[in-house]
Write a protein that holds these residues in place. Structure first.
Motif, PDB file in Angstrom:
ATOM      1  N   THR A 232       0.799  -1.230   0.000  1.00 27.23           N
ATOM      2  CA  THR A 232       0.000   0.000   0.000  1.00 27.23           C
ATOM      3  C   THR A 232       0.828   1.274   0.000  1.00 27.23           C
ATOM      4  OG1 THR A 232      -0.213  -0.040   2.418  1.00 27.23           O
ATOM      5  CG2 THR A 232      -1.969  -1.087   1.131  1.00 27.23           C
ATOM      6  N   LEU A 233       2.022   1.244   0.527  1.00 31.94           N
ATOM      7  CA  LEU A 233       2.826   2.471   0.572  1.00 31.94           C
ATOM      8  C   LEU A 233       3.074   3.046  -0.824  1.00 31.94           C
ATOM      9  CD1 LEU A 233       4.325   4.517   2.325  1.00 31.94           C
ATOM     10  CD2 LEU A 233       6.358   3.088   2.089  1.00 31.94           C
ATOM     11  N   PRO A 234       3.486   2.245  -1.797  1.00 34.76           N
ATOM     12  CA  PRO A 234       3.647   2.812  -3.142  1.00 34.76           C
ATOM     13  C   PRO A 234       2.329   3.344  -3.720  1.00 34.76           C
ATOM     14  CG  PRO A 234       4.773   0.706  -3.003  1.00 34.76           C
ATOM     15  CD  PRO A 234       3.975   0.862  -1.741  1.00 34.76           C
ATOM     16  N   LEU A 235       1.221   2.656  -3.422  1.00 34.32           N
ATOM     17  CA  LEU A 235      -0.067   3.123  -3.920  1.00 34.32           C
ATOM     18  C   LEU A 235      -0.457   4.455  -3.275  1.00 34.32           C
ATOM     19  CD1 LEU A 235      -2.086  -0.217  -3.972  1.00 34.32           C
ATOM     20  CD2 LEU A 235      -1.205   1.063  -5.925  1.00 34.32           C
TER      21      LEU A 235
ATOM     22  N   GLN B 115      -8.473   8.435  -5.921  1.00 38.60           N
ATOM     23  CA  GLN B 115      -7.271   8.618  -5.094  1.00 38.60           C
ATOM     24  C   GLN B 115      -7.626   8.844  -3.630  1.00 38.60           C
ATOM     25  OE1 GLN B 115      -4.539   7.812  -6.710  1.00 38.60           O
ATOM     26  NE2 GLN B 115      -5.905   7.709  -8.467  1.00 38.60           N
ATOM     27  N   GLN B 116      -8.865   9.239  -3.366  1.00 39.45           N
ATOM     28  CA  GLN B 116      -9.255   9.480  -1.977  1.00 39.45           C
ATOM     29  C   GLN B 116      -9.217   8.208  -1.133  1.00 39.45           C
ATOM     30  OE1 GLN B 116     -13.496  10.435  -1.280  1.00 39.45           O
ATOM     31  NE2 GLN B 116     -13.742  10.093  -3.483  1.00 39.45           N
ATOM     32  N   LEU B 117      -9.246   7.050  -1.771  1.00 34.18           N
ATOM     33  CA  LEU B 117      -9.159   5.787  -1.034  1.00 34.18           C
ATOM     34  C   LEU B 117      -7.841   5.648  -0.282  1.00 34.18           C
ATOM     35  CD1 LEU B 117     -10.568   3.267  -3.656  1.00 34.18           C
ATOM     36  CD2 LEU B 117     -11.680   4.053  -1.567  1.00 34.18           C
ATOM     37  N   TYR B 118      -6.805   6.258  -0.795  1.00 38.48           N
ATOM     38  CA  TYR B 118      -5.472   6.097  -0.224  1.00 38.48           C
ATOM     39  C   TYR B 118      -5.044   7.286   0.634  1.00 38.48           C
ATOM     40  CZ  TYR B 118      -5.363   2.511  -3.780  1.00 38.48           C
ATOM     41  OH  TYR B 118      -5.661   1.428  -4.557  1.00 38.48           O
TER      42      TYR B 118
END
Length: 178
Positions: free
Chosen positions: A51-54, A106-109
């Motif tokens: 998840t960090l790269p995402l 993008q708000q998911l992340y």
């Protein structure tokens, strides 16, 4: 007396066995808890590798979104030459909506507070452009360059960059990841 001696001998055997069994049970429980915590940490570490790269990519894309809807950049990118102010106004708002819609996922992340700052920046830019359009002496007869000039003048005199606060929120979130 024989029965009390027997009970006493039995207690001498059972009591230490119970103490040893309790200690083993306690140590085994501690081991299981530590093992469960270790597995949880491993799972989180493994998930963060994915998840960090995402999340970083999402923050990069939102930064690009904010830069693209910043009035300075938006007015340069969307050509006003030859357009009536009403059409130019509509084109600017359409461009902002398209940029935001393209990056909605993008708000998911992101943290909800950061996304709220992005939405607030969008609304501020839309309000700035619409207010300047409505303040034109004759909006239906005005030309696009006149609207662009008014928006830029407003930015230079009164208003700070409407996307600056959202950019700072995105940067804070990115720094908090490390």
């Amino acid at each position: 007396m024989d029965s009390t001696a027997y009970i006493f001998d039995l207690l001498k055997i059972i009591l230490p066995a119970l103490i040893v069994a309790g200690a083993i049970y306690y140590l085994f429980q501690q081991f299981l808890e530590r093992e469960q915590q270790r597995r949880l940490i491993e799972m989180r570490l493994e998930a963060s590798k994915t998840t960090l790269p995402l999340r970083l990519q999402a923050l990069e894309r939102v930064t690009l979104l904010l830069e693209r809807i910043s009035p300075n950049n938006l007015l340069v990118r969307v050509n006003s030459a030859g357009l009536p102010a009403a059409d130019y106004h509509r084109l600017l708002l359409q461009e902002i909506r398209a940029e935001v819609e393209h990056n909605l996922s993008q708000q998911l992340y992101m943290q909800p507070e950061t996304w709220a700052a992005v939405k607030q920046a969008q609304e501020t830019v839309v309000n700035l452009i619409s207010t300047q359009f409505r303040s034109l002496p004759n909006p239906q007869e005005a030309r696009g360059p006149e609207l662009a000039r008014r928006v830029l003048e407003r930015l230079m005199t009164d208003e700070p960059d409407p996307t600056a606060a959202a950019l700072q929120a995105v940067k804070r979130e990115a720094v908090a990841m490390f």
